[in-house]
Design a protein around this motif. Structure first.
Motif, PDB file in Angstrom:
ATOM      1  N   SER A 172       0.821  -1.207   0.000  1.00  0.00           N
ATOM      2  CA  SER A 172       0.000   0.000   0.000  1.00  0.00           C
ATOM      3  C   SER A 172       0.856   1.258   0.000  1.00  0.00           C
ATOM      4  O   SER A 172       0.378   2.337  -0.321  1.00  0.00           O
ATOM      5  CB  SER A 172      -0.933   0.008   1.207  1.00  0.00           C
ATOM      6  OG  SER A 172      -0.175   0.036   2.397  1.00  0.00           O
ATOM      7  N   LYS A 173       2.123   1.134   0.353  1.00  0.00           N
ATOM      8  CA  LYS A 173       3.036   2.272   0.385  1.00  0.00           C
ATOM      9  C   LYS A 173       4.294   1.919  -0.399  1.00  0.00           C
ATOM     10  O   LYS A 173       4.722   0.770  -0.414  1.00  0.00           O
ATOM     11  CB  LYS A 173       3.433   2.614   1.825  1.00  0.00           C
ATOM     12  CG  LYS A 173       2.288   3.056   2.695  1.00  0.00           C
ATOM     13  CD  LYS A 173       2.766   3.328   4.098  1.00  0.00           C
ATOM     14  CE  LYS A 173       1.600   3.698   4.995  1.00  0.00           C
ATOM     15  NZ  LYS A 173       2.026   3.853   6.378  1.00  0.00           N
ATOM     16  N   GLU A 221       3.569   5.141  -7.055  1.00  0.00           N
ATOM     17  CA  GLU A 221       3.784   6.185  -6.045  1.00  0.00           C
ATOM     18  C   GLU A 221       5.211   6.723  -6.122  1.00  0.00           C
ATOM     19  O   GLU A 221       5.426   7.940  -6.064  1.00  0.00           O
ATOM     20  CB  GLU A 221       3.511   5.636  -4.643  1.00  0.00           C
ATOM     21  CG  GLU A 221       3.658   6.688  -3.563  1.00  0.00           C
ATOM     22  CD  GLU A 221       3.459   6.150  -2.160  1.00  0.00           C
ATOM     23  OE1 GLU A 221       4.114   6.678  -1.249  1.00  0.00           O
ATOM     24  OE2 GLU A 221       2.648   5.220  -1.982  1.00  0.00           O
ATOM     25  N   HIS A 223       2.338  10.179   3.655  1.00  0.00           N
ATOM     26  CA  HIS A 223       1.421   9.384   4.479  1.00  0.00           C
ATOM     27  C   HIS A 223       1.121  10.012   5.836  1.00  0.00           C
ATOM     28  O   HIS A 223       1.310   9.391   6.876  1.00  0.00           O
ATOM     29  CB  HIS A 223       1.975   7.972   4.673  1.00  0.00           C
ATOM     30  CG  HIS A 223       2.408   7.335   3.393  1.00  0.00           C
ATOM     31  ND1 HIS A 223       1.514   6.922   2.444  1.00  0.00           N
ATOM     32  CD2 HIS A 223       3.630   7.087   2.873  1.00  0.00           C
ATOM     33  CE1 HIS A 223       2.165   6.413   1.412  1.00  0.00           C
ATOM     34  NE2 HIS A 223       3.462   6.505   1.643  1.00  0.00           N
ATOM     35  N   ASP A 282      -1.124   9.747   0.223  1.00  0.00           N
ATOM     36  CA  ASP A 282       0.194   9.261  -0.173  1.00  0.00           C
ATOM     37  C   ASP A 282       1.230  10.379  -0.134  1.00  0.00           C
ATOM     38  O   ASP A 282       2.348  10.182   0.331  1.00  0.00           O
ATOM     39  CB  ASP A 282       0.138   8.672  -1.594  1.00  0.00           C
ATOM     40  CG  ASP A 282      -0.796   7.482  -1.675  1.00  0.00           C
ATOM     41  OD1 ASP A 282      -0.738   6.626  -0.776  1.00  0.00           O
ATOM     42  OD2 ASP A 282      -1.589   7.416  -2.628  1.00  0.00           O
TER      43      ASP A 282
END
Length: 138
Positions: free
Chosen positions: A15-16, A21, A38, A47
């Protein structure tokens, strides 16, 4: 694919720090913008947060957030286990809308970058869109 294999594969989805991203982060940094990552004190834990510009950037995976562009093949609904996938993905979309409304109520501008927009061939378009949305230079 068996259930344990599918479960193992899905557990690897991050997710990160995803490739899309990281591409957006590199692009924003090259454009001269400085940001925070975050921030858990904001709704939805965006994000990328640009406090100076009062703007947040969400980098959405086309599948997980159901990109509405018909040209995006990544957002196709799975053909199997639709009783599981349809409510799960619909809830993700609803949550995105709720988070967007909460951030807007707090005065934040919201930019959503889709995974399919982060491909190398679309970098110029993405840069122009980010500059227009955020304004000015970093």
């Amino acid at each position: 694919m068996t259930d344990p294999d599918r479960s193992r594969q899905m557990s690897l989805v991050r997710s990160k720090g995803t490739k899309p991203e990281m591409a957006v982060r590199r692009l924003l940094h090259a454009m001269g913008f400085r940001f925070r990552l975050h921030r858990r004190d904001l709704p939805g834990c965006p994000d990328i947060v640009l406090p100076r510009h009062n703007t947040v950037v969400f980098v959405h995976g086309c599948f997980w957030h159901q990109h509405g562009d018909p040209a995006c093949w990544r957002s196709r609904m799975p053909k199997t286990r639709q009783d599981f996938w349809v409510p799960k993905l619909e809830r993700n979309v609803a949550r995105d809308q709720e988070v967007g409304a909460a951030l807007a109520a707090l005065g934040w501008s919201i930019v959503v970058v889709w995974e399919c927009e982060t491909t190398p061939g679309k970098k110029v378009d993405l840069e122009a869109r980010l500059r227009a949305a955020i304004g000015g230079s970093g």
